[in-house]
Design a protein around this motif. Structure first.
Motif, PDB file in Angstrom:
ATOM      1  N   ILE A  51       0.793  -1.259  -0.075  1.00  0.00           N
ATOM      2  CA  ILE A  51       0.227  -0.030  -0.089  1.00  0.00           C
ATOM      3  C   ILE A  51       1.027   1.328   0.044  1.00  0.00           C
ATOM      4  N   PHE A  52       1.734   1.250   0.769  1.00  0.00           N
ATOM      5  CA  PHE A  52       2.771   2.386   0.909  1.00  0.00           C
ATOM      6  C   PHE A  52       3.647   2.410  -0.497  1.00  0.00           C
ATOM      7  N   VAL A  53       3.922   1.305  -1.083  1.00  0.00           N
ATOM      8  CA  VAL A  53       4.785   1.339  -2.210  1.00  0.00           C
ATOM      9  C   VAL A  53       3.857   2.286  -3.400  1.00  0.00           C
ATOM     10  N   ILE A  54       2.506   1.769  -3.517  1.00  0.00           N
ATOM     11  CA  ILE A  54       1.708   2.247  -4.161  1.00  0.00           C
ATOM     12  C   ILE A  54       1.658   3.844  -3.830  1.00  0.00           C
ATOM     13  N   LEU A  55       1.282   4.035  -2.810  1.00  0.00           N
ATOM     14  CA  LEU A  55       1.455   5.559  -2.455  1.00  0.00           C
ATOM     15  C   LEU A  55       2.619   6.244  -2.862  1.00  0.00           C
ATOM     16  N   THR A  56       3.958   5.691  -2.602  1.00  0.00           N
ATOM     17  CA  THR A  56       5.053   6.274  -3.099  1.00  0.00           C
ATOM     18  C   THR A  56       5.400   6.356  -4.491  1.00  0.00           C
ATOM     19  N   VAL A  57       4.904   5.510  -5.440  1.00  0.00           N
ATOM     20  CA  VAL A  57       4.758   5.680  -6.760  1.00  0.00           C
ATOM     21  C   VAL A  57       3.956   6.562  -7.104  1.00  0.00           C
ATOM     22  N   PHE A  58       2.948   6.803  -6.379  1.00  0.00           N
ATOM     23  CA  PHE A  58       2.070   7.790  -6.913  1.00  0.00           C
ATOM     24  C   PHE A  58       2.659   9.284  -6.508  1.00  0.00           C
ATOM     25  N   ILE A  59       2.988   9.489  -5.296  1.00  0.00           N
ATOM     26  CA  ILE A  59       3.572  10.893  -5.025  1.00  0.00           C
ATOM     27  C   ILE A  59       4.783  11.077  -5.966  1.00  0.00           C
ATOM     28  N   ALA A  60       5.675   9.961  -6.144  1.00  0.00           N
ATOM     29  CA  ALA A  60       6.664  10.285  -6.953  1.00  0.00           C
ATOM     30  C   ALA A  60       6.217  10.738  -8.234  1.00  0.00           C
ATOM     31  N   GLY A  61       5.211   9.989  -8.926  1.00  0.00           N
ATOM     32  CA  GLY A  61       4.838  10.372 -10.104  1.00  0.00           C
ATOM     33  C   GLY A  61       4.402  11.845 -10.216  1.00  0.00           C
ATOM     34  N   LEU A  62       3.511  12.302  -9.247  1.00  0.00           N
ATOM     35  CA  LEU A  62       3.192  13.498  -9.105  1.00  0.00           C
ATOM     36  C   LEU A  62       4.319  14.511  -9.265  1.00  0.00           C
ATOM     37  N   MET A  63       5.568  14.026  -8.572  1.00  0.00           N
ATOM     38  CA  MET A  63       6.593  15.128  -8.362  1.00  0.00           C
ATOM     39  C   MET A  63       7.085  15.335  -9.629  1.00  0.00           C
ATOM     40  N   VAL A  64       7.357  14.208 -10.584  1.00  0.00           N
ATOM     41  CA  VAL A  64       7.923  14.410 -11.776  1.00  0.00           C
ATOM     42  C   VAL A  64       6.970  14.698 -12.904  1.00  0.00           C
ATOM     43  N   GLY A  65       5.820  14.434 -12.742  1.00  0.00           N
ATOM     44  CA  GLY A  65       4.755  14.637 -13.745  1.00  0.00           C
ATOM     45  C   GLY A  65       4.667  13.497 -14.777  1.00  0.00           C
ATOM     46  N   ARG A  66       4.791  12.321 -14.299  1.00  0.00           N
ATOM     47  CA  ARG A  66       4.636  10.866 -15.118  1.00  0.00           C
ATOM     48  C   ARG A  66       3.346  10.162 -14.565  1.00  0.00           C
ATOM     49  N   THR A  67       2.974   9.532 -15.252  1.00  0.00           N
ATOM     50  CA  THR A  67       1.656   8.442 -14.962  1.00  0.00           C
ATOM     51  C   THR A  67       2.237   7.595 -13.902  1.00  0.00           C
ATOM     52  N   PRO A  68       2.031   7.572 -12.778  1.00  0.00           N
ATOM     53  CA  PRO A  68       2.411   6.359 -11.743  1.00  0.00           C
ATOM     54  C   PRO A  68       2.220   4.796 -12.324  1.00  0.00           C
ATOM     55  N   GLU A  69       3.200   4.193 -12.134  1.00  0.00           N
ATOM     56  CA  GLU A  69       3.153   2.916 -12.589  1.00  0.00           C
ATOM     57  C   GLU A  69       3.938   1.843 -11.614  1.00  0.00           C
ATOM     58  N   PHE A  70       3.443   0.889 -11.223  1.00  0.00           N
ATOM     59  CA  PHE A  70       4.063  -0.184 -10.471  1.00  0.00           C
ATOM     60  C   PHE A  70       3.841  -1.502 -11.084  1.00  0.00           C
ATOM     61  N   LEU A  71       5.134  -2.078 -11.668  1.00  0.00           N
ATOM     62  CA  LEU A  71       5.266  -3.351 -12.358  1.00  0.00           C
ATOM     63  C   LEU A  71       4.555  -3.555 -13.399  1.00  0.00           C
ATOM     64  N   GLY A  72       4.461  -2.289 -14.319  1.00  0.00           N
ATOM     65  CA  GLY A  72       3.789  -2.084 -15.486  1.00  0.00           C
ATOM     66  C   GLY A  72       2.222  -1.938 -15.426  1.00  0.00           C
ATOM     67  N   LYS A  73       1.814  -1.856 -14.312  1.00  0.00           N
ATOM     68  CA  LYS A  73       0.283  -1.451 -13.876  1.00  0.00           C
ATOM     69  C   LYS A  73       0.007   0.051 -13.687  1.00  0.00           C
ATOM     70  N   LYS A  74      -0.677   0.550 -14.351  1.00  0.00           N
ATOM     71  CA  LYS A  74      -0.979   1.974 -14.102  1.00  0.00           C
ATOM     72  C   LYS A  74      -1.880   2.116 -12.735  1.00  0.00           C
ATOM     73  N   ILE A  75      -1.125   3.212 -11.805  1.00  0.00           N
ATOM     74  CA  ILE A  75      -1.862   3.272 -10.625  1.00  0.00           C
ATOM     75  C   ILE A  75      -2.829   4.552 -10.884  1.00  0.00           C
ATOM     76  N   GLU A  76      -4.104   4.498 -10.781  1.00  0.00           N
ATOM     77  CA  GLU A  76      -4.830   5.458 -10.944  1.00  0.00           C
ATOM     78  C   GLU A  76      -5.596   5.753  -9.758  1.00  0.00           C
TER      79      GLU A  76
END
Lengths: 172, 572
Positions: B393-418
């Motif tokens: 769950i925290f990995v998903i949050l981290t991917v999401f927040i990191a995605g927001l910071m660099v302006g990319r669609t967050p993904e984890f293991l090839g799955k889009k986190i929406e």
């Protein structure tokens, strides 16, 4: 699942345990005086004393004091235990009383004390029983339990076993 | 600290790290291969070969169709129904224990509030105990009720992480496995064999295992002492392996019959963290990137070691109130300070909650780390299965927040986190924190909550905060001065435990379901890598920020202020 994990499993473990480790599985009981693993209360000058216990060595139920580090009660107990230990064993004010003789154990049934705590009690016991101090020191050396496999846990000595041996010396 | 302490820590973690890939690999095989229908042609050293007949037998008796696929909703419903019946059985067993066999002490029936609390506690893998085992529970309830839930609640944790792994791995397919199959396999191939080995090792060292009644002896000084015994070893083995932590006796793993020697202490600590560690490898193996598994392992390990270091430092520091360092209050001679502190750290990391020292008597900073370990959500290895899905769950949050910071669609293991996944992740993070803060606030504002405290001053507040943290995080350890066996605490804590368990499991399964039907996007140069040192750093930062922001105010009223009061020599 209930039958499997609750009944069959428990029965299986009990069966094997009773078969191979009968004495231990039943609580390491020593001929009606107690269990090797369960501490007892000693107040007589003739015996080695166990640690202070929050349950007064009553196993029903076991437990510790749960007092916090800023507890007035704990502070008072610690001071009382320290001065009592010094006074009864005729130790000077500057003798450091080992930590475990001041503070109560987690289970209230701790069967052990440190070797150092045992040594500090030798003088008192020798006097009360009118026997030679060296015999008691020898006993402590014999019964000292080392760290398990040389590195696990702490050095310690079992108070009940020690006192049983002490009674044997006295009878000789 | 001396050389022996350091050596014990190194040997302990060394063996665990060596075994992580071995057990992890084995579990990956258990949960990904289909060997239920064909005759297993496994090599003679492979344990699967010897247990598969048992798996088939269970399916036959229970009428389970192992090939039936489940989507996340069916999976969640099966899980909830199964746990509800487990809860009901345990609840009723306690209400009628007086009339059942295997009750040599003739213990009375248990009240409604306590029965509810205990049933909720053991079903949610918390194993909070408002009662003292040796004076409350008959052998029948201990084995048929408590031991059973020790197994099943641990197995339930594993099923959820397996569902989530399949959700991450599936390619546009909504099936996340079969709950009943995962549950059966967890018990048959993993928990049961390990428990049998551990239980027998424990008995060989002096843990009791008998159906005889309590033994009354006359002590050397002539007093009477009634020594409680019982079928303890079988329950203690799964209590540790399943990260349950509910002791057979009140003093838990501090009791000489539950933990008689330094070796049993080593084994119990080892058992409580073994499966959660190995599961990180299982995860890596199953999603096809062992490196990803180790990345998560390292993040957890760093948090574990840092916590341990702070606790040890605090415990070996001089206490001006008691004028000693390395205080032995609430600790056992055979374990000493280091083994008590190591146990306290990993048992709160791992949502186990077994204790070999009384946490209430730890130094304030050590007690605070224990509390924080639980407040972070039991994700530092965490409960069997539960720790890893909490961490993801925290990995998903981290991917999401990191995605927001660099302006990319967050993904984890090839799955889009929406949006949906992030919403569910937030629910899972907020639910236990809500319980901790709101329930503590209620308890300290009502006289009925305050009257249970043993210690006064800041430590009294910590007792209550610790209790609700332990319940919400499904840990089960306690600052046990608090008298929790009142209607108020039994019910509040019971509800807290249920929220802390199922308000995470259901969102996690929803995430599994929603990820499961998504395409896997091939990696490109724009993909944010989740198996690097940078990611470990980000993940730890996010965990600490969320934890600190939520809980710093409460901690400063408890442990932090107590620490400074202690340094200035104040007592209450």
């Amino acid at each position: 699942m209930t039958v499997f994990t609750g009944l069959i499993y428990t029965m299986f473990i009990t069966g094997i345990s009773q078969l191979f480790f009968r004495e231990k599985a039943n609580g390491s009981i020593i001929q009606h005086v107690g269990s090797e693993l369960i501490g007892q209360k000693f107040t007589s000058d003739k015996y080695f004393w166990s640690r202070p216990s929050a349950t007064d060595y009553n196993p029903l139920p076991s437990g510790g004091s749960n007092l916090g580090m800023t507890s007035k009660a704990l502070q008072n107990n610690a001071l009382a235990n320290t001065s009592n230990f010094r006074a009864k064993n005729e130790l000077s004010e500057s003798t450091i009383v080992p930590n475990e003789m001041i503070f109560s154990s987690a289970s209230g049934l701790d069967p052990h004390i440190s070797v150092q705590s045992a040594n500090l009690q030798v003088k008192r016991i020798a006097k009360a029983r009118n026997i030679n101090e060296s015999a008691i020191v020898q006993l402590i050396a014999n019964l000292k339990e080392n760290r398990q496999f040389l590195f696990l846990g702490e050095e310690r000595i079992n108070v009940l076993l020690l006192n049983l041996e002490l009674d044997k010396i006295a009878k000789q | 600290m001396n050389a022996f302490d350091g050596l014990q820590i190194i040997v302990f973690f060394g063996i665990l790290i060596l075994l992580t890939p071995i057990l992890g690999n084995y579990m990956a095989k258990v949960f990904s291969e289909d060997f239920s229908n064909q005759r297993t042609k496994k090599k003679f050293w492979n344990p699967i070969r010897y247990f598969s007949w048992f798996e088939k037998l269970v399916y036959k008796i229970c009428g389970i169709k192992p090939d039936e696929p489940m989507n996340w909703k069916t999976y969640a419903v099966s899980l909830l129904v199964f746990n509800f019946f487990g809860f009901l059985l345990l609840f009723i067993l306690q209400l009628v224990q007086k009339w059942m066999p295997a009750n040599p002490q003739d213990l009375n029936n248990i009240g409604l509030a306590l029965s509810f609390n205990t049933a909720a506690s053991f079903v949610t893998n918390t194993n909070w105990q408002s009662y003292a085992g040796e004076t409350t529970m008959s052998y029948a309830v201990q084995m048929l009720g408590l031991t059973v839930q020790n197994f099943l609640s641990a197995a339930t944790g594993i099923t959820v992480i397996m569902a989530l792994i399949r959700g991450l791995k599936n390619k546009t397919n909504g099936d996340i496995g079969n709950f009943r199959v995962d549950l059966t396999r967890s018990v048959v191939y993993v928990l049961m064999p390990l428990s049998i080995v551990l239980a027998l090792l424990l008995v060989s060292q002096g843990v009791v295992q008998t159906f005889d009644s309590y033994v009354t002896v006359q002590t050397l000084e002539g007093a009477e002492q009634t020594i409680a015994v019982g079928p303890a070893a079988s329950q203690i083995a799964i209590k540790m392996l399943g990260t349950n932590g509910g002791g057979f006796f009140n003093a838990n793993s501090a009791h000489p019959f539950e933990n008689p020697t330094p070796f049993t202490n080593f084994l119990e600590m080892f058992a409580l963290i073994l499966i959660p560690m190995a599961l990180t490898y299982t995860f890596g193996k199953m999603i096809g990137s062992v490196k990803q598994g180790w990345t998560i392992f390292i993040a957890m390990f760093v948090l574990c070691i840092v916590g341990l270091a702070i606790m040890l430092y605090s415990e070996y520091s001089y206490n001006p109130v008691l004028q000693h360092a390395g205080i032995m209050e609430g600790k056992e001679t055979r374990f000493g300070v280091m083994n008590s502190v190591l146990f306290a750290n990993i048992t709160t990391n791992v949502s186990c909650g077994a204790v070999n020292c009384m946490h209430s008597s730890l130094s304030p900073m050590a007690g605070m780390i224990a509390t924080i370990n639980m407040m972070l959500g039991e994700i530092v290895f965490g409960g069997v299965g539960a720790g890893l899905y909490g961490m993801l769950i925290f990995v998903i949050l981290t991917v999401f927040i990191a995605g927001l910071m660099v302006g990319r669609t967050p993904e984890f293991l090839g799955k889009k986190i929406e949006a949906k996944e992030v919403k569910m992740a937030i629910v899972a993070v907020l639910a236990p924190n809500f319980v901790i803060l709101v329930f503590t606030a209620i308890a300290v504002s009502l006289p009925v909550g305050l009257s249970s405290m043993l210690n006064t001053g800041a430590h009294g507040f910590s007792e209550i905060l610790y209790a609700f943290t332990s319940a919400a995080a499904n840990n089960g350890s306690a600052f046990a001065g608090l008298n929790a066996n009142t209607n108020f605490y039994n019910i509040m804590l019971g509800i807290g435990m249920l929220i802390g368990r199922f308000a995470i499991i259901v969102p996690v399964l929803a995430i599994a379901g929603s990820l499961s039907v998504k395409k896997i996007v091939p990696q490109s140069s724009g993909t944010f890598k989740t198996d690097t040192g940078l990611f470990i750093f980000l993940l730890i930062a996010i965990i600490l920020i969320v934890g600190a922001l939520t809980h710093f105010p409460a901690l400063s009223l408890g442990s932090i202020i107590e620490h400074f009061l202690m340094l200035s020599g104040k007592t209450f």
